[in-house]
Design a protein around this motif. Structure first.
Motif, PDB file in Angstrom:
ATOM      1  N   VAL A  37      34.667  56.839  46.669  1.00 39.59           N
ATOM      2  CA  VAL A  37      34.694  55.405  46.969  1.00 39.59           C
ATOM      3  C   VAL A  37      35.187  55.168  48.398  1.00 39.59           C
ATOM      4  O   VAL A  37      34.570  54.418  49.166  1.00 39.59           O
ATOM      5  CB  VAL A  37      35.576  54.645  45.953  1.00 39.59           C
ATOM      6  CG1 VAL A  37      35.779  53.205  46.373  1.00 39.59           C
ATOM      7  CG2 VAL A  37      34.966  54.729  44.565  1.00 39.59           C
ATOM      8  N   CYS A  38      36.296  55.811  48.771  1.00 36.75           N
ATOM      9  CA  CYS A  38      36.856  55.599  50.109  1.00 36.75           C
ATOM     10  C   CYS A  38      35.920  56.119  51.192  1.00 36.75           C
ATOM     11  O   CYS A  38      35.770  55.483  52.234  1.00 36.75           O
ATOM     12  CB  CYS A  38      38.216  56.287  50.234  1.00 36.75           C
ATOM     13  SG  CYS A  38      39.475  55.506  49.218  1.00 36.75           S
TER      14      CYS A  38
ATOM     15  N   CYS B 223      38.333  58.667  44.070  1.00 37.06           N
ATOM     16  CA  CYS B 223      38.841  57.891  45.210  1.00 37.06           C
ATOM     17  C   CYS B 223      38.192  58.339  46.517  1.00 37.06           C
ATOM     18  O   CYS B 223      37.851  57.502  47.353  1.00 37.06           O
ATOM     19  CB  CYS B 223      40.360  58.014  45.301  1.00 37.06           C
ATOM     20  SG  CYS B 223      41.227  57.108  43.998  1.00 37.06           S
TER      21      CYS B 223
ATOM     22  N   PHE C 154      39.004  51.684  35.561  1.00 31.10           N
ATOM     23  CA  PHE C 154      38.728  51.186  36.906  1.00 31.10           C
ATOM     24  C   PHE C 154      39.648  50.019  37.262  1.00 31.10           C
ATOM     25  O   PHE C 154      40.037  49.864  38.421  1.00 31.10           O
ATOM     26  CB  PHE C 154      37.266  50.778  37.059  1.00 31.10           C
ATOM     27  CG  PHE C 154      36.358  51.947  37.317  1.00 31.10           C
ATOM     28  CD1 PHE C 154      36.375  52.605  38.536  1.00 31.10           C
ATOM     29  CD2 PHE C 154      35.485  52.380  36.346  1.00 31.10           C
ATOM     30  CE1 PHE C 154      35.543  53.686  38.788  1.00 31.10           C
ATOM     31  CE2 PHE C 154      34.647  53.463  36.575  1.00 31.10           C
ATOM     32  CZ  PHE C 154      34.671  54.123  37.806  1.00 31.10           C
ATOM     33  N   GLN C 155      40.001  49.212  36.293  1.00 32.49           N
ATOM     34  CA  GLN C 155      40.900  48.094  36.546  1.00 32.49           C
ATOM     35  C   GLN C 155      42.265  48.602  36.997  1.00 32.49           C
ATOM     36  O   GLN C 155      42.892  48.019  37.881  1.00 32.49           O
ATOM     37  CB  GLN C 155      41.029  47.225  35.299  1.00 32.49           C
ATOM     38  CG  GLN C 155      41.777  45.938  35.548  1.00 32.49           C
ATOM     39  CD  GLN C 155      41.757  45.024  34.334  1.00 32.49           C
ATOM     40  OE1 GLN C 155      41.337  45.414  33.247  1.00 32.49           O
ATOM     41  NE2 GLN C 155      42.210  43.809  34.511  1.00 32.49           N
TER      42      GLN C 155
ATOM     43  N   SER D 152      38.630  49.502  31.841  1.00 38.22           N
ATOM     44  CA  SER D 152      40.090  49.470  31.918  1.00 38.22           C
ATOM     45  C   SER D 152      40.614  50.494  32.920  1.00 38.22           C
ATOM     46  O   SER D 152      41.542  50.223  33.679  1.00 38.22           O
ATOM     47  CB  SER D 152      40.715  49.737  30.549  1.00 38.22           C
ATOM     48  OG  SER D 152      40.476  48.671  29.686  1.00 38.22           O
TER      49      SER D 152
ATOM     50  N   ARG E  57      48.960  50.607  43.148  1.00 37.51           N
ATOM     51  CA  ARG E  57      48.679  51.795  42.333  1.00 37.51           C
ATOM     52  C   ARG E  57      47.951  52.852  43.159  1.00 37.51           C
ATOM     53  O   ARG E  57      48.191  54.053  42.997  1.00 37.51           O
ATOM     54  CB  ARG E  57      47.885  51.416  41.093  1.00 37.51           C
ATOM     55  CG  ARG E  57      48.710  50.538  40.170  1.00 37.51           C
ATOM     56  CD  ARG E  57      47.968  50.160  38.906  1.00 37.51           C
ATOM     57  NE  ARG E  57      48.566  48.948  38.392  1.00 37.51           N
ATOM     58  CZ  ARG E  57      47.893  47.896  37.979  1.00 37.51           C
ATOM     59  NH1 ARG E  57      46.573  47.906  37.964  1.00 37.51           N
ATOM     60  NH2 ARG E  57      48.518  46.834  37.553  1.00 37.51           N
ATOM     61  N   LEU E  58      47.078  52.423  44.045  1.00 40.69           N
ATOM     62  CA  LEU E  58      46.413  53.377  44.932  1.00 40.69           C
ATOM     63  C   LEU E  58      47.425  54.018  45.878  1.00 40.69           C
ATOM     64  O   LEU E  58      47.341  55.219  46.168  1.00 40.69           O
ATOM     65  CB  LEU E  58      45.293  52.692  45.719  1.00 40.69           C
ATOM     66  CG  LEU E  58      44.112  52.215  44.890  1.00 40.69           C
ATOM     67  CD1 LEU E  58      43.122  51.453  45.768  1.00 40.69           C
ATOM     68  CD2 LEU E  58      43.418  53.383  44.190  1.00 40.69           C
TER      69      LEU E  58
ATOM     70  N   LEU F 154      42.785  51.223  38.693  1.00 38.92           N
ATOM     71  CA  LEU F 154      42.613  51.682  40.073  1.00 38.92           C
ATOM     72  C   LEU F 154      42.359  50.545  41.058  1.00 38.92           C
ATOM     73  O   LEU F 154      42.335  50.777  42.266  1.00 38.92           O
ATOM     74  CB  LEU F 154      41.452  52.679  40.152  1.00 38.92           C
ATOM     75  CG  LEU F 154      41.646  53.990  39.400  1.00 38.92           C
ATOM     76  CD1 LEU F 154      40.383  54.821  39.455  1.00 38.92           C
ATOM     77  CD2 LEU F 154      42.836  54.758  39.960  1.00 38.92           C
ATOM     78  N   SER F 155      42.185  49.336  40.568  1.00 39.03           N
ATOM     79  CA  SER F 155      41.824  48.228  41.448  1.00 39.03           C
ATOM     80  C   SER F 155      43.019  47.558  42.128  1.00 39.03           C
ATOM     81  O   SER F 155      42.846  46.626  42.893  1.00 39.03           O
ATOM     82  CB  SER F 155      41.029  47.173  40.664  1.00 39.03           C
ATOM     83  OG  SER F 155      41.879  46.474  39.768  1.00 39.03           O
ATOM     84  N   GLU F 156      44.211  48.029  41.885  1.00 36.23           N
ATOM     85  CA  GLU F 156      45.409  47.408  42.432  1.00 36.23           C
ATOM     86  C   GLU F 156      45.929  48.252  43.605  1.00 36.23           C
ATOM     87  O   GLU F 156      46.162  49.452  43.437  1.00 36.23           O
ATOM     88  CB  GLU F 156      46.462  47.302  41.331  1.00 36.23           C
ATOM     89  CG  GLU F 156      47.373  46.112  41.433  1.00 36.23           C
ATOM     90  CD  GLU F 156      48.406  46.266  42.529  1.00 36.23           C
ATOM     91  OE1 GLU F 156      48.791  45.258  43.113  1.00 36.23           O
ATOM     92  OE2 GLU F 156      48.845  47.396  42.797  1.00 36.23           O
ATOM     93  N   PRO F 157      46.101  47.674  44.800  1.00 27.62           N
ATOM     94  CA  PRO F 157      46.508  48.450  45.975  1.00 27.62           C
ATOM     95  C   PRO F 157      47.814  49.224  45.815  1.00 27.62           C
ATOM     96  O   PRO F 157      47.921  50.351  46.310  1.00 27.62           O
ATOM     97  CB  PRO F 157      46.642  47.387  47.080  1.00 27.62           C
ATOM     98  CG  PRO F 157      45.768  46.268  46.649  1.00 27.62           C
ATOM     99  CD  PRO F 157      45.819  46.275  45.140  1.00 27.62           C
TER     100      PRO F 157
END
Length: 121
Positions: free
Chosen positions: A90-91, A87, A16-17, A14, A24-25, A19-22
């Protein structure tokens, strides 16, 4: 990764989900500069306050953000600064992969650039 019980795995998924929306980033990126009101975030992201409020509510529910009210204005700030380390990991990894792909192919992959915008460096 240590052995994690299934109920904890669901909570991790949940997180990670969220964080998966642009959008929200983008919000996380803005809040890295400091606390902002809903209106400021909406204006800087280019979305309505209602849309941003929905994202902020979900991010707060999952412990990424904290909120405070001052009169009729609600301000948000980062509650869990460790999200930036995640982040960056990952980035940074993604940026390295994109750079390697660009070096091999002689340019950016058609549908990707270092910032995720088509055709824009």
């Amino acid at each position: 990764m240590e052995k994690i019980p299934p109920e904890i795995m669901a909570q991790v998924a949940s997180y990670f989900q969220v964080l998966s929306e642009p959008t929200r980033l983008h919000i996380l990126n803005l809040l890295q500069e400091g606390e902002c009101s809903v209106g400021e975030i909406a204006q800087r992201c280019g979305y309505t306050a209602a849309n941003i409020s929905r994202h902020l509510s979900l991010m707060t529910k999952h412990g990424l953000l904290e909120r405070r009210r001052q009169g009729t204005t609600v301000y948000y700030r980062i509650a869990d600064p460790s999200v930036y380390a995640l982040c960056e990991l990952v980035c940074g990894n993604l940026a390295r992969r994109l750079l390697q792909a660009a070096q091999v192919s002689g340019g950016w992959p058609q549908d990707a650039s270092p910032l995720g915008h088509r055709g824009e460096p």
